[in-house]
Design an enzyme around this catalytic site. Sequence first.
Site, short mmCIF file in Angstrom:
data_model
loop_
_atom_site.label_atom_id
_atom_site.label_comp_id
_atom_site.label_asym_id
_atom_site.label_seq_id
_atom_site.Cartn_x
_atom_site.Cartn_y
_atom_site.Cartn_z
CG HIS A 141 4.55 -3.18 -1.76
ND1 HIS A 141 3.75 -4.13 -2.36
CD2 HIS A 141 4.73 -3.60 -0.49
CE1 HIS A 141 3.45 -5.08 -1.49
NE2 HIS A 141 4.03 -4.78 -0.34
CD GLU B 279 7.82 -4.82 -1.73
OE1 GLU B 279 8.33 -3.86 -1.09
OE2 GLU B 279 7.18 -5.73 -1.19
#
Length: 318
Positions: free
Chosen positions: A186, A287
């Site tokens: 992330h 991500e």
Amino acid sequence: MMGYKGNIGFVIFFWALVVAVVATAIEHRPNERTKGINGLDKIIIRDRRNRSAEVYLYGGQVSSWKNEKGEELLVMSSKAIFQPPTPIRGGIPVLFPQYSNTGPLPSHGFVRQRFWEVEAKPPPLPSISSAHVDLILRSSNDDLKIWPHKFEYRLRVALGHDGDLTLTSRVKNSDTKPFNFTFALHPYFAVSNISEIHVEGLHNLDYLDQQKNRTRFTDHEKVITFNAQLDRLYLSTPNKIRIVDHKKKKTIVVHKEGQVDAVVWNPWDKKVSDLGVEDYKRFVTVESAAVEKPITVNPGKEWKGILQVSVVPSNWKA
């Protein structure tokens, strides 16, 4: 005369040897283990051009990635809480063994709330890097109570010779039965302003809108721009996605392997407790993820996923 020339030759050879040894030492300078915020241990890796990355052992979380000019390429929340068991907001959190609230575990799994260890002698991993660190997390008894699968998660954080940052994840099933997991890395990428960028490479792909109970849509726009909150899980995505920063005239190239999905997120002005009010303007997350089709690992086997990110001039095609 011959002896004089011989001495000169020896001196030249000796100094060339010294220079080579010093250059090698600089290029392979040892990693630095130091205390970060609130006394949490972190590892700093640097290459010979003074590019660097920092990784907290809490969460196995990259918190900094700088180029040779010292420019920070990731964003940490101005209100990040460096106090276990709270996850750290910013950098590159590891989401395992569950992405978001897609299963029964706490949102985004639990490894970002565990203390990882440096692994001095990891299993061989072919890679070309100027500096790297290897971390490992083994399932604990407490982990097995909420996710009954023994695993070893190895993470290599590496600086490439061209200044790229590569995270290589290896998840080994050390149990006697197969297990499935969902996963994402992330990264909070630093941008000039969220209104000044676009994301390209996801044209005509299906996505799940995570603001609308993961309702499925198709993205017909050529690029993704931002003027409000956006939270999309793109499915069956290409290995390469680009973030174009018009103001900086730079492009962040996101290359991924072993993760077919991708998440694009920016909260805009939605209140997030551990995110500063103005922080959303400074970052975008793209991500690498594996969500729609969970990854299966059989006993004794290992899954590998790669996230490689680089920054290039916007007129350069990576």
